[in-house]
Design a protein around this motif. Structure first.
Motif: not given
Length: 815
Positions: A247-250, A255-259, A394-398
């Protein structure tokens, strides 16, 4: 009559035994593939290999992966009832990051097409790598409600009774339950309906309050959905998509998610292969992450049987939090036989050409499986690499390297290698769900009909994603099945591997640099007939050279050939640039080697040559060597090699050692702004007659193209020299006079420069020498900086000069 009856009886027995034997034989002949003993059909999509699971419970048969690498059997049971199995992927998922997993489920009871039990789950768990729950209606994930109910009946606390049974801790399951257990686990659900639901394995419901069920407990179902197709469409692959979103992912947040939201789509219409007539539904559960007692969980599948059993399997198409690689194939030769893509030369170019080809092919012509392929066909593979934003980190595969190993498949790359490689040095950026993958093309040619079914995957390895195989991700499987008549109209395919060297064989290339007039050039050529069962005859190999002074030797398979076995002829089969890039250039020659040995399939002919080039060559010349010949039917054949390019060294302009200049000894009285000319030059102090002029330096120019250049003179700064000419306290400065100007150019240490020679560019052949001559009103003079007595200024004064050649036609020497 008794005898007749006895004979008749024996005959009947014999007939029955024979019939039984025939039936048994028919059953044996119709038995399943040894790699697929349960006759599980091919899944609608291929996907990554499912060979990294850890198992608990009854070990399933894994041989099916030899046939379908992305398939894993969950329950086979070997006829056993009341068994449970679990399988966990070796890499845990990060529950604080989003992920997606896509798979198909398959369930079938071969003994009863109307009933099967007990079902499957997809489960996330932070229990242990070999976690397993109870069998039967608990589906290998939940606790044993029947055992707990019995203990409750004898007075045990319900919670203690249930939690005392075997279940998977710290977990969330999504069940596919085709069997209604109304007396216990499914008591609160509508009667007799197969269903899906989220289940927390540590939860139960009950005891029930009716007189009949007062001691019984059941499983607590969340987000229940009726799913009749689990039973009435058994034996069918059903697509499922499971998405996880904290729920808090960007993308760039910490930020840490609780749900987190878990969303499951059954018979996903976006899968590309939804099953017609099967119910579609999406189920969502808001999950408290405290359920897992940690941020990481194993993912996998559980299954179980009870009084009934079933064969069940999953086919993965996308693995969570790992980039995906999908391999598809098209038989380019077969498509051209059908009249398509006639503008594409299947054999043309290098790896980049294959990358261009996949853009020209209709995506619908790429398949998981190609059928009716023939020997000699070119198979064009398309490899798609997916790095989804919501299914990665969420990042490039290098530093990704994709490798296709085709050894032992009866195939070769068009460069005759058994391994094809593509690299992504800039990495593979994350994309949205509807984004386009990074794609590369690989080409192979079928050289041998065996094996009849050619199955393979590619591997992709990057530097920043962890996988069970040290960063290696396997692609989905592509399959090529050979025709029943694989040699129909097959022809030879000869690969030409041609290289050159102009450094004595230390470096071999198709693009020579710094080639000089009269250079020695070596050639090595390997001709390989790749196709089994064919014959190449009447071969002649030809290549073009810019000029010839002498042919030192030509060898075929290590033996020198006579002059009657090759010809040298004029040709226009080349492209040139720079000098002589016109139709008047006639120095190029074509060398044709005749009477080459016949080559059956897989045979090789090696050619080497050594020759000396002549003079008057262009700046650049390129050509493509050719091999001509016939097949066993005397049909004409022509094959091309790689382009050969000669980049000729243009030569150079060399400044021959300029002379030292000596201005002699000056008297003890100066006249300001007086200019003194040099008296002697060179180490031998040769006298200078200014009136006649003198040569201070010369320039040797052996360039093939005599373009403009100029020579510039400056004074080097030498701070350690206390008597350097041109310093502020020095009585002297250097001044360059030019005939075109009355004002001299003053040179000082590290400052100022003067153009002392200009070559406008001329059409001149060979090596030329141009002098730099000075005399009256032109040259480097010594200027007096002071007037009056020289007291305190005595000593030897000198300067170091820099001579610089600048190419170009502008006044300042810039191009």
């Amino acid at each position: 009559m008794k005898i007749k009856k006895e004979v008749l009886y024996k005959l009947l027995v014999g007939v029955v035994c024979t019939a039984l034997f025939m039936i048994c034989g028919m059953m044996m002949n119709a038995s399943a593939d040894p790699n697929n003993p349960y006759n599980i059909p091919e899944p609608p999509e291929s996907g990554p290999a499912m060979d990294k699971f850890m198992f608990a419970g009854v070990q399933p048969n894994e041989d099916i992966q030899k046939k379908y690498p992305n398939v894993q059997v969950v329950t086979d049971n070997n006829g056993e009832d009341h068994s449970a199995q679990t399988m966990w992927w070796r890499n845990q998922v990060d529950l604080q990051k989003p992920f997606t997993i896509k798979f198909y489920i398959y369930m079938k009871n071969p003994k009863n097409t109307k009933k099967l039990a007990d079902g499957l789950t997809f489960t996330l768990q932070n229990d242990k790598p070999d976690a397993i729950g109870s069998s039967g209606e608990s589906l290998g994930s939940y606790g044993n409600v029947r055992q707990a109910s019995a203990e409750i009946h004898h007075g045990k606390d319900p919670t203690k009774a249930y939690l005392g049974t075997q279940f998977i801790h710290n977990a969330l399951s999504f069940e596919f339950d085709p069997y209604y257990n109304g007396d216990f686990s499914d008591h609160k659900l509508p009667k007799g309906i197969p269903h899906t639901a989220f289940i927390y394995p540590n939860e139960y419901t009950g005891p029930f309050d009716s007189r009949r069920w007062e001691d019984h407990i059941g499983i607590n179902h969340h987000d229940y959905s009726e799913t009749p197709s689990l039973t009435n469409r058994q034996g069918t692959w059903i697509p499922v998509t499971y998405k996880w979103m904290p729920n808090s992912w960007t993308p760039n947040g910490n930020a840490k998610s609780d749900h987190a939201t878990a969303t499951v789509t059954y018979n996903d219409p976006k899968s590309g292969h939804p099953v017609s007539g099967v119910d579609q539904h999406t189920t969502t559960e808001n999950v408290n992450l405290d359920q897992f007692k940690g941020d990481y969980a194993w993912w996998g599948f559980t299954g179980a049987t009870g009084a009934l059993n079933m064969i069940s399997a999953i086919a993965n198409t996308e693995i969570p939090q790992i980039p995906g690689v999908k391999k598809l194939a098209c038989d380019l030769s077969a498509l051209q036989r059908d009249g398509k893509y006639k503008n594409i030369d299947p054999y043309d170019g290098d790896q980049n050409a294959a990358n261009d080809m996949i853009k020209q092919i209709d995506p619908n012509d790429f398949k998981d499986r190609v059928t009716n392929a023939k020997v000699g066909d070119v198979i064009l593979y398309k490899v798609d690499t997916y790095n989804y934003k919501d299914n990665g980190l969420g990042n490039s595969w290098d530093n990704v390297k994709v490798t296709d190993n085709i050894a032992n498949l009866g195939m070769r790359g068009l460069d005759d290698n058994d391994q094809i490689v593509a690299e992504y040095p800039n990495g593979i950026e994350p994309i949205d769900d509807d984004g386009k993958p990074d794609s590369v093309g690989f080409r192979t040619i079928i050289t041998d009909p065996n094996p009849n079914t050619k199955q393979n995957t590619v591997t992709a390895k990057g530097s920043n994603f962890t996988t069970p195989d040290d960063g290696v991700v396997k692609s989905s499987q592509a399959t090529v099945e050979m025709s029943s008549n694989p040699y129909d109209n097959v022809k030879p395919r000869v690969i030409l591997q041609n290289q050159m060297s102009n450094d004595g064989g230390n470096t071999w290339t198709n693009n020579l640099t710094d080639v000089k007039n009269n250079s020695e050039v070596q050639y090595k050529i390997s001709l390989h007939n790749m196709i089994e069962g064919t014959e190449f005859k009447d071969g002649s190999y030809s290549f073009v050279v810019p000029s010839i002074k002498n042919i030192n030797n030509i060898n075929v398979n290590g033996s020198p050939i006579s002059k009657s076995d090759y010809t040298v002829s004029d040709t226009k089969d080349y492209q040139i640039s720079g000098k002589n890039s016109n139709t008047d250039f006639k120095n190029a020659k074509k060398i044709t080697i005749h009477n080459l040995p016949d080559m059956n399939g897989r045979m090789v002919t090696d050619i080497t040559a050594d020759l000396q080039l002549g003079d008057n060559n262009p700046d650049n010349m390129s050509s493509i060597p050719e091999l001509t010949g016939t097949d066993r039917n005397r049909d004409d054949l022509k094959f091309k090699g790689k382009k050969e390019t000669y980049n000729f060294w243009n030569g150079s302009v060399v400044l021959n050692q300029p002379q030292d200049l000596d201005y002699g000894v000056q008297n003890d009285y100066f006249f300001k702004d007086q200019y003194l000319q040099p008296r002697t030059m060179g180490k031998n102090k040769s006298p200078i007659d200014i009136s006649k002029g003198y040569e201070v330096a010369s320039l040797t120019d052996d360039r093939r193209v005599k373009s403009p250049y100029s020579v510039w003179l400056s004074q080097e700064n030498t701070p350690e020299n206390n008597h350097e000419i041109g310093r502020p306290n020095s009585p002297f400065s250097l001044a360059y006079f030019d005939l075109k100007s009355n004002q001299p150019t003053i040179l000082q240490p590290g400052t100022g420069s003067a153009q002392v020679y200009n070559y406008p560019g001329k059409k001149e052949e060979g090596k030329i020498t141009n002098p730099i001559k000075w005399g009256l009103h032109q040259g480097l003079d010594l200027r007096m900086n002071y007037a009056g007595s020289a007291t305190g200024k005595t000593g030897n004064y000198d300067a170091t000069l820099n001579w610089n050649i600048k190419y170009g036609s502008k006044a300042d020497g810039t191009p």
